[in-house]
Design a protein around this motif. Structure first.
Motif, PDB file in Angstrom:
ATOM      1  N   HIS A 106     -17.997  -0.454  -0.582  1.00 44.79           N
ATOM      2  CA  HIS A 106     -18.526  -0.951   0.814  1.00 44.79           C
ATOM      3  C   HIS A 106     -17.728   0.025   1.695  1.00 44.79           C
ATOM      4  O   HIS A 106     -18.381   1.293   1.850  1.00 44.79           O
ATOM      5  CB  HIS A 106     -17.783  -2.317   0.881  1.00 44.79           C
ATOM      6  N   LEU A 107     -16.750  -0.156   2.391  1.00 40.14           N
ATOM      7  CA  LEU A 107     -15.963   0.766   3.447  1.00 40.14           C
ATOM      8  C   LEU A 107     -14.741   1.152   3.093  1.00 40.14           C
ATOM      9  O   LEU A 107     -14.014   0.342   2.614  1.00 40.14           O
ATOM     10  CB  LEU A 107     -15.992  -0.168   4.967  1.00 40.14           C
ATOM     11  N   ASP A 142       1.346  -4.587   2.570  1.00 37.06           N
ATOM     12  CA  ASP A 142       2.468  -3.866   2.037  1.00 37.06           C
ATOM     13  C   ASP A 142       2.680  -4.130   0.524  1.00 37.06           C
ATOM     14  O   ASP A 142       3.347  -3.184  -0.080  1.00 37.06           O
ATOM     15  CB  ASP A 142       3.831  -4.445   2.704  1.00 37.06           C
ATOM     16  N   ASP A 159      -4.470  -7.362  -4.094  1.00 37.15           N
ATOM     17  CA  ASP A 159      -4.867  -8.881  -4.074  1.00 37.15           C
ATOM     18  C   ASP A 159      -5.597  -9.191  -5.364  1.00 37.15           C
ATOM     19  O   ASP A 159      -5.513 -10.073  -5.449  1.00 37.15           O
ATOM     20  CB  ASP A 159      -5.832  -8.739  -2.794  1.00 37.15           C
ATOM     21  N   TYR A 173     -11.809  -5.896   8.083  1.00 38.19           N
ATOM     22  CA  TYR A 173     -11.918  -7.329   8.354  1.00 38.19           C
ATOM     23  C   TYR A 173     -10.640  -8.002   8.282  1.00 38.19           C
ATOM     24  O   TYR A 173     -10.844  -9.394   8.183  1.00 38.19           O
ATOM     25  CB  TYR A 173     -12.915  -7.917   7.348  1.00 38.19           C
ATOM     26  N   GLY A 174      -9.433  -7.289   8.403  1.00 37.47           N
ATOM     27  CA  GLY A 174      -8.338  -7.995   8.197  1.00 37.47           C
ATOM     28  C   GLY A 174      -7.199  -7.693   9.425  1.00 37.47           C
ATOM     29  O   GLY A 174      -7.560  -7.920  10.295  1.00 37.47           O
ATOM     30  N   CYS A 175      -6.051  -7.087   8.594  1.00 43.59           N
ATOM     31  CA  CYS A 175      -5.027  -6.674   9.534  1.00 43.59           C
ATOM     32  C   CYS A 175      -5.562  -6.172  10.839  1.00 43.59           C
ATOM     33  O   CYS A 175      -5.057  -6.369  11.837  1.00 43.59           O
ATOM     34  CB  CYS A 175      -4.146  -5.704   8.759  1.00 43.59           C
ATOM     35  N   GLY A 177      -9.253  -6.031  -4.661  1.00 43.09           N
ATOM     36  CA  GLY A 177      -9.076  -6.800  -3.458  1.00 43.09           C
ATOM     37  C   GLY A 177      -9.320  -8.160  -3.710  1.00 43.09           C
ATOM     38  O   GLY A 177      -9.577  -8.885  -4.924  1.00 43.09           O
ATOM     39  N   SER A 178      -9.505  -8.964  -2.751  1.00 44.20           N
ATOM     40  CA  SER A 178      -9.933 -10.523  -2.620  1.00 44.20           C
ATOM     41  C   SER A 178     -11.063 -10.701  -1.578  1.00 44.20           C
ATOM     42  O   SER A 178     -11.143  -9.731  -0.924  1.00 44.20           O
ATOM     43  CB  SER A 178      -8.636 -11.227  -2.232  1.00 44.20           C
ATOM     44  N   GLU A 236     -15.672   3.381  -4.174  1.00 42.14           N
ATOM     45  CA  GLU A 236     -15.774   2.161  -3.243  1.00 42.14           C
ATOM     46  C   GLU A 236     -17.214   1.734  -2.835  1.00 42.14           C
ATOM     47  O   GLU A 236     -17.989   2.540  -2.746  1.00 42.14           O
ATOM     48  CB  GLU A 236     -15.227   2.875  -1.829  1.00 42.14           C
ATOM     49  N   GLY A 251     -10.973   1.932   3.203  1.00 43.10           N
ATOM     50  CA  GLY A 251      -9.909   1.085   4.067  1.00 43.10           C
ATOM     51  C   GLY A 251     -10.016  -0.398   3.747  1.00 43.10           C
ATOM     52  O   GLY A 251      -8.975  -1.066   4.048  1.00 43.10           O
TER      53      GLY A 251
END
Ligand code: FAD
Length: 507
Positions: A69-70, A350, A341, A78-80, A174-175, A67, A72
C-alpha cells in the motif's frame, strides 16, 4: 532491467495528496530486478519494516522491502501522524474557547475551519513522508517492491508474480481496524481510522463506537471542533488497560468537552432514515436510539495475517493473536522473524520500532536479544494525556511483588498551576523497601513527554533516591516526578534518624 509495477487502483486515490504519493507510493515506480537471494526480506513498510530495512542496509545487508500500500504504514498514513496533527488543531480551538481564563479576550466568534485543519493534516503527513520516501530508501541501497507479498515456501516470497528468495525474512504487516458485526452498519456506512482522515467537512454529529485510545482521542477532538459527539463503550469505563483513576480523569475530561458518554452500552443495529444513521443501543436492558450523521468505529486492532500464505512458509499464527513468536521474535520457521503489531500485544509505533531493531540483531548477527527485556512506555493523547510505563498495580499484585506507590497531583505543581493545566497526577510504583521503579502512570497535559524520564530511569536502573538528587529546572511540569522522588526520600527518614537529627540541631 526494471519491471513496471501496475496497481489497478492506486492506493493514493483516497489520500488526496500528491507529495505523499510521490514519496510513499510513486505512481511511476518500477520494482527493481531482484538479487539472487536477500540477506533480509521484509514484508510491510510501516514503522517496523522501515526501521529494520534501514538498519540492516546500513550494516551492509542486501535488503528487500515489500509494501502493498503506502510506505509508512498505519502510523504515517492513518494513525499516529494524522491523529496527533488533528488533535493539535482541536486543542487550539479548546484553548481559544477558554481564552478569557487566561486574560485574553477571544474574537466574538471563534470559527472552526475543519477543511483547513484537515488540509494541515495532509500537508504534515506529506512532509513527514519525505524521511522514508521510496527514492530515499532506494538511494540507501534498499530494494523497494510495491505489491502484495505471499509466501511460496520456507525461503521464498511472491510479489505480483516476481519470486524473491531470502536467507532471513521479517514479517511486519501490522494490524487493521477490527470491524464490528453490528447488523445494518455496513449498509449504513461508517468511518474507521483508514477513512476518517479523508473527511473534508465536519459532520454535524458523530457516534464513536469503542472507548479505547483511538476512540477516546478522536471523540474528544471531534467534540472540540464543535461536532455533537457521542461515545458508546461496552464496558464500565474507558481505556480498559489503564489504572481506573487515570481512566476516570479522561472520562471527566471528555464529558467537560461536551462528549456524550454512554458506558456499558452496546450498539445493537443500525438503519438509515434520510441522511441520518439511527443506532439502536442497549444499556442494562434499556434500549435507546442515537441519531447521527456519521459513525466511527474504534473497537480494537487485529493482526494483518490474511493473504500471506503463512502455511506455505511453516509460520504458525492465530487470526486474533497474530504471528506466533518466541522471546527472540522468531516464528516457527527459524529463518523468519516478526515485529510490530502483527505479533505483539503492545500495538504502538515505539514497540514496532524496538522490536524491529531486535530482529535485525537476532536474525543477521547471532544476537540473543529478548523482547521481554524491553521497557515499553505508551501514551493516549487525550487532554489530559495518559501515559504509562512498566507494571500496573494489578500486575505487580498478580506476580506477588510488594509495591509502594508515590502520587503527586498536578495541582501541587507550580508550573501546572501557572499553565492552567492542573488535571492529573504522577504516580510512581517502587518495589517496597527499595527505590527501584517498577512502573508509573502520568496523567497530565504533557504526560507523553514526562513518561520518557521515567522510562529512562527504569532502563538505566536509576531509582527514586537518585531522581530526588537531580535538579529539575523550575518551574516545569516534570517537577511532579521529582516531588514523588522527594516523597520517597522522606520515607527513608526513620524515627531513629529523625531523633538523631533533632538532637544534633538542638545540641
Ligand atoms: C488512529 C491511530 C492512532 C495511533 N496513534 C499512535 C500513537 O500516537 N503512538 C503510537 O505509538 N502508536 C499509535 N498507533 C499505533 C501505530 O500506528 C502502530 O502500532 C504502528 O503503525 C505499527 O507499526 P507496524 O510496522 O507494525 O505496522 P503498520 O504500520 O500497520 O504497517 C504494516 C504495513 O504492512 C503492509 N502490508 C500488510 N500486508 C502486506 C503484504 N501481504 N504485503 C506487503 N505489505 C503488506 C501494510 O500495507 C502496512 O503498510 C495508532 C494507531 C491508530 C490506528
Amino acid at each position: 532491467m526494471f519491471q513496471i509495477h501496475e496497481a489497478m487502483n492506486h492506493p493514493c486515490e483516497g489520500v488526496h495528496d500528491h507529495e505523499l504519493c510521490a514519496n510513499a507510493r510513486p505512481p511511476t515506480w518500477r520494482n527493481p530486478t531482484p538479487c539472487e537471494r536477500y540477506h533480509l526480506l521484509i514484508v510491510g513498510a510501516g514503522p517496523a519494516g522501515l526501521v529494520a530495512a534501514r538498519g540492516a542496509a546500513a550494516l551492509g545487508a542486501r535488503v528487500a522491502l515489500v509494501e502493498q500500500h503506502l510506505l509508512g504504514g498505519d502510523c504515517l498514513n492513518y494513525g499516529c501522524v494524522p491523529s496527533k496533527t488533528l488533535i493539535r488543531s482541536s486543542r487550539l480551538y479548546a484553548d481559544m474557547r477558554n481564552a478569557t481564563h487566561f486574560g485574553v479576550r477571544p474574537p466574538d466568534r471563534i470559527q472552526v475551519d475543519f477543511p483547513m485543519a484537515m488540509a494541515r493534516v495532509r500537508s504534515i503527513r506529506a512532509r513527514i513522508s519525505r524521511a522514508d520516501s521510496a527514492a530515499r530508501l532506494a538511494a540507501e541501497g534498499i530494494d523497494v517492491f510495491f505489491g502484495t507479498a505471499r509466501f511460496t515456501g520456507g525461503d521464498t516470497v511472491d510479489v505480483e508474480g516476481t519470486r524473491l528468495r531470502f536467507k532471513k525474512a521479517m514479517i511486519a504487516t501490522g494490524s487493521r481496524s477490527m470491524l464490528p458485526t453490528i447488523p445494518g452498519l455496513a449498509q449504513a456506512g461508517y468511518l474507521t481510522n483508514e477513512t476518517v482522515f479523508d473527511l473534508t467537512a465536519l459532520p454535524a454529529s458523530l457516534l464513536v463506537i469503542g472507548g479505547g485510545p483511538v476512540g477516546c482521542e478522536l471523540a474528544q477532538a471531534f467534540a472540540r471542533f464543535g461536532c455533537r459527539t457521542i461515545i458508546a463503550h461496552d464496558e464500565p469505563l474507558f481505556l480498559p488497560r489503564e489504572e481506573r483513576d487515570a481512566a476516570l480523569l479522561v472520562a471527566e475530561a471528555l464529558a467537560s468537552d461536551g462528549v456524550e458518554i454512554h458506558l456499558n452500552t452496546k450498539a445493537m443495529n443500525v438503519r438509515v432514515e434520510g441522511a441520518k444513521k439511527i443506532v439502536e443501543t442497549i444499556n442494562d436492558g434499556n434500549v435507546a436510539t442515537i441519531v447521527v450523521d456519521e459513525i466511527l468505529t474504534g473497537i480494537g486492532r487485529v493482526p494483518a495475517v490474511a493473504n500471506l500464505n503463512l502455511e506455505a512458509a511453516g509460520v504458525a499464527f492465530d487470526p486474533d493473536g497474530g504471528i506466533q513468536v518466541d522471546d527472540f521474535l522468531r516464528t516457527t520457521n527459524r529463518r523468519i522473524f516478526a515485529a510490530g503489531d502483527v505479533c505483539l500485544e503492545h500495538k504502538f509505533t515505539d514497540t514496532a520500532d524496538a522490536s524491529a531493531r531486535i530482529v535485525v540483531r537476532n536474525a543477521l548477527f547471532l544476537g540473543r536479544q529478548r523482547f521481554s527485556a524491553l521497557t515499553i512506555p505508551w501514551c493516549t493523547y487525550t487532554d489530559p494525556e495518559i501515559a504509562h510505563v512498566g507494571l500496573y498495580v494489578r500486575q505487580a499484585r498478580a506476580r506477588g511483588i510488594p509495591i509502594k506507590t508515590f502520587t503527586v497531583p498536578m495541582h501541587d505543581v507550580d508550573r501546572a498551576i501557572a499553565d492552567g493545566e492542573e488535571g492529573g497526577f504522577v504516580k510512581i510504583h517502587v518495589h517496597e523497601g527499595t527505590d527501584t521503579i517498577l512502573g508509573a502512570t502520568v496523567v497530565a497535559r504533557h504526560a507523553g513527554e514526562m513518561i520518557n524520564d521515567l522510562s529512562l530511569a527504569m532502563v538505566a536502573g536509576i531509582g527514586l533516591s537518585t531522581i530526588a538528587r537531580v535538579m529539575h529546572a523550575y518551574p516545569t511540569q516534570a517537577e511532579a516526578i521529582k516531588k514523588a522522588a522527594n516523597a520517597y526520600t522522606r520515607t527513608r527518614l526513620s524515627p531513629w534518624i529523625a531523633w538523631l537529627l533533632r538532637r544534633w540541631i538542638n545540641r
